[in-house]
Write a protein that holds these residues in place. Structure first.
Motif, PDB file in Angstrom:
ATOM      1  N   ALA A 153       0.814  -1.220   0.000  1.00  0.00           N
ATOM      2  CA  ALA A 153       0.000   0.000   0.000  1.00  0.00           C
ATOM      3  C   ALA A 153       0.841   1.262   0.000  1.00  0.00           C
ATOM      4  CB  ALA A 153      -0.942   0.003   1.206  1.00  0.00           C
ATOM      5  N   PHE A 154       2.138   1.157   0.306  1.00  0.00           N
ATOM      6  CA  PHE A 154       2.999   2.333   0.206  1.00  0.00           C
ATOM      7  C   PHE A 154       3.181   2.753  -1.254  1.00  0.00           C
ATOM      8  CE2 PHE A 154       6.296   5.278   1.303  1.00  0.00           C
ATOM      9  CZ  PHE A 154       6.032   5.599   2.621  1.00  0.00           C
ATOM     10  N   ASN A 155       2.860   1.829  -2.163  1.00  0.00           N
ATOM     11  CA  ASN A 155       2.796   2.111  -3.603  1.00  0.00           C
ATOM     12  C   ASN A 155       4.138   2.433  -4.240  1.00  0.00           C
ATOM     13  OD1 ASN A 155       0.129   1.535  -3.632  1.00  0.00           O
ATOM     14  ND2 ASN A 155      -0.600   3.578  -4.174  1.00  0.00           N
ATOM     15  N   PHE A 156       5.224   1.845  -3.723  1.00  0.00           N
ATOM     16  CA  PHE A 156       6.498   1.928  -4.421  1.00  0.00           C
ATOM     17  C   PHE A 156       6.579   0.766  -5.403  1.00  0.00           C
ATOM     18  CE2 PHE A 156       9.639   4.592  -1.711  1.00  0.00           C
ATOM     19  CZ  PHE A 156       8.758   5.648  -1.718  1.00  0.00           C
ATOM     20  N   PRO A 157       7.251   0.942  -6.533  1.00  0.00           N
ATOM     21  CA  PRO A 157       7.284  -0.119  -7.537  1.00  0.00           C
ATOM     22  C   PRO A 157       8.149  -1.317  -7.158  1.00  0.00           C
ATOM     23  CG  PRO A 157       8.575   1.768  -8.262  1.00  0.00           C
ATOM     24  CD  PRO A 157       7.851   2.199  -7.035  1.00  0.00           C
ATOM     25  N   VAL A 158       9.115  -1.129  -6.258  1.00  0.00           N
ATOM     26  CA  VAL A 158      10.021  -2.221  -5.881  1.00  0.00           C
ATOM     27  C   VAL A 158       9.838  -2.547  -4.404  1.00  0.00           C
ATOM     28  CG1 VAL A 158      12.418  -2.982  -5.706  1.00  0.00           C
ATOM     29  CG2 VAL A 158      11.702  -1.539  -7.623  1.00  0.00           C
ATOM     30  N   LEU A 159       9.643  -3.833  -4.115  1.00  0.00           N
ATOM     31  CA  LEU A 159       9.594  -4.317  -2.741  1.00  0.00           C
ATOM     32  C   LEU A 159      10.690  -5.362  -2.558  1.00  0.00           C
ATOM     33  CD1 LEU A 159       6.284  -4.192  -3.816  1.00  0.00           C
ATOM     34  CD2 LEU A 159       6.102  -4.094  -1.329  1.00  0.00           C
ATOM     35  N   TYR A 160      11.035  -5.621  -1.298  1.00  0.00           N
ATOM     36  CA  TYR A 160      12.115  -6.562  -1.011  1.00  0.00           C
ATOM     37  C   TYR A 160      11.679  -7.509   0.092  1.00  0.00           C
ATOM     38  CZ  TYR A 160      16.805  -8.189   0.411  1.00  0.00           C
ATOM     39  OH  TYR A 160      17.906  -8.959   0.736  1.00  0.00           O
ATOM     40  N   ARG A 161      11.748  -8.816  -0.234  1.00  0.00           N
ATOM     41  CA  ARG A 161      11.442  -9.851   0.736  1.00  0.00           C
ATOM     42  C   ARG A 161      12.764 -10.536   1.110  1.00  0.00           C
ATOM     43  NH1 ARG A 161       6.490 -11.978   0.684  1.00  0.00           N
ATOM     44  NH2 ARG A 161       6.327 -11.894  -1.590  1.00  0.00           N
ATOM     45  N   PRO A 162      13.438 -10.049   2.165  1.00  0.00           N
ATOM     46  CA  PRO A 162      14.769 -10.598   2.469  1.00  0.00           C
ATOM     47  C   PRO A 162      14.678 -12.008   3.041  1.00  0.00           C
ATOM     48  CG  PRO A 162      14.111  -9.035   4.158  1.00  0.00           C
ATOM     49  CD  PRO A 162      13.050  -8.988   3.101  1.00  0.00           C
ATOM     50  N   SER A 163      15.613 -12.860   2.646  1.00  0.00           N
ATOM     51  CA  SER A 163      15.655 -14.213   3.204  1.00  0.00           C
ATOM     52  C   SER A 163      16.256 -14.209   4.602  1.00  0.00           C
ATOM     53  CB  SER A 163      16.470 -15.133   2.287  1.00  0.00           C
ATOM     54  OG  SER A 163      17.773 -14.623   2.091  1.00  0.00           O
TER      55      SER A 163
END
Length: 311
Positions: A153-163
């Motif tokens: 919902a922050f609506n940035f195009p890139v998200l990061y799911r860190p392992s």
């Protein structure tokens, strides 16, 4: 509270050797209607000043008559590091965002973490923490912590799911307590006006998602979730000359390409050539102008598009 109101307090931490008090600022905005308690923080790293300006604008524009719930804002979470414009606390050189939940009997950085944890984070139902590239690099992505919908919902195009998430962060602390948490990396360096406004818009959209503000949640743009990001640090100090400018944040670079070259400013000897690490590279953090670098500085963060979750 059942009436709209605002308060400001300075939470005591300790005293410096010269007698000056160390306090943490906390604004609290009470909405007219009942709802969750949202915490907003910035400047946990003292060189990431854009977050303070984002939160100032949120504070000015938020209408408590329309607000359901409470918003607690800590705009400068590390005032000592902010004063010196350094990532770490200058008195003990510790990184505040690696020592949570802190220690009331520990280093001054650990004492600040303890106060933030017990007198701010423990009171929240949801949490957004703002970070940036720092005094020079610029960055643009949102971590997925324990509430993917809120991060999106922050609506940035890139998200990061860190392992392997960093340990000892504010978000580590809040996620362990089941508090929906979002960590945002936005801007840095020159802190462009567009990045400030994107941060403000992202917070308000998250608040609509949480039913704290009226109106529909703005739909997200096309988003990609990175699962592999390589941090590239120059191994040689000198003057680093990038192969592109600031507009390259978010760009895709195909194949092995030169990102930057570092040379000795005295002898003009080329000391290092920094190249892309993947076949399909997404530029997430970069230095877009020539700068002095020390060995180990943040140079670039490059995402691997071949392992990404693309919509």
């Amino acid at each position: 509270m059942n009436a709209a109101a605002r308060t400001y307090t300075e939470i005591p931490v300790t005293h410096l050797s010269n007698g000056m008090k160390v306090t943490l600022p906390l604004h609290t905005i009470y909405g007219k209607k009942a709802g969750p308690v949202l915490g907003l923080s910035a400047v946990i790293h003292g060189d990431e000043i854009i977050g303070a300006e984002i939160l100032r604008r949120v504070y000015e524009r938020l209408n408590e008559e329309e607000l359901s719930g409470t918003v607690m804002i800590m705009p400068v979470a590390n005032p000592l590091a902010f004063e010196s414009l350094t990532r770490n606390t200058p008195l003990d050189m510790n990184n505040l965002n690696r020592v949570f939940p802190g220690d009331p009997q520990g280093w001054i950085t650990e004492q600040m973490a303890h106060v933030i944890a017990t007198q701010f984070l423990d009171k929240l139902d949801a949490y957004i923490d703002l970070h940036a590239g720092g005094a020079v690099p610029i960055v643009d992505y949102v971590y997925i912590q324990n509430d993917e919908a809120l991060s999106r919902a922050f609506n940035f195009p890139v998200l990061y799911r860190p392992s392997h998430p960093y340990e000892g962060t504010t978000a580590t602390y809040t996620t362990a307590k089941g508090i929906p948490s979002v960590t945002v990396e936005v801007g840095g360096g020159p802190n462009f006006e567009r990045d400030v406004e994107r941060g403000v818009s992202g917070i308000f959209n998250c608040m609509r998602h949480l039913k704290m503000l009226p109106g529909d949640v703005e739909p997200a743009p096309k988003q990609v979730v990175m699962t592999e990001i390589r941090i590239i640090r120059p191994t040689q100090g000198g003057i680093m000359v990038p192969a592109f400018d600031f507009s390259a944040v978010g760009s895709v670079i195909e194949g092995e390409q030169v990102l930057a070259r570092t040379y000795n400013p005295q002898t003009f000897e080329e000391l290092e050539v920094i190249r892309t690490p993947f076949k399909r590279n997404l530029v997430i953090l970069m230095r877009g102008l020539l700068h002095k670098v020390n060995p180990g500085d943040y140079g670039f963060m490059i995402g691997n598009l071949d392992t990404a979750e693309e919509e």
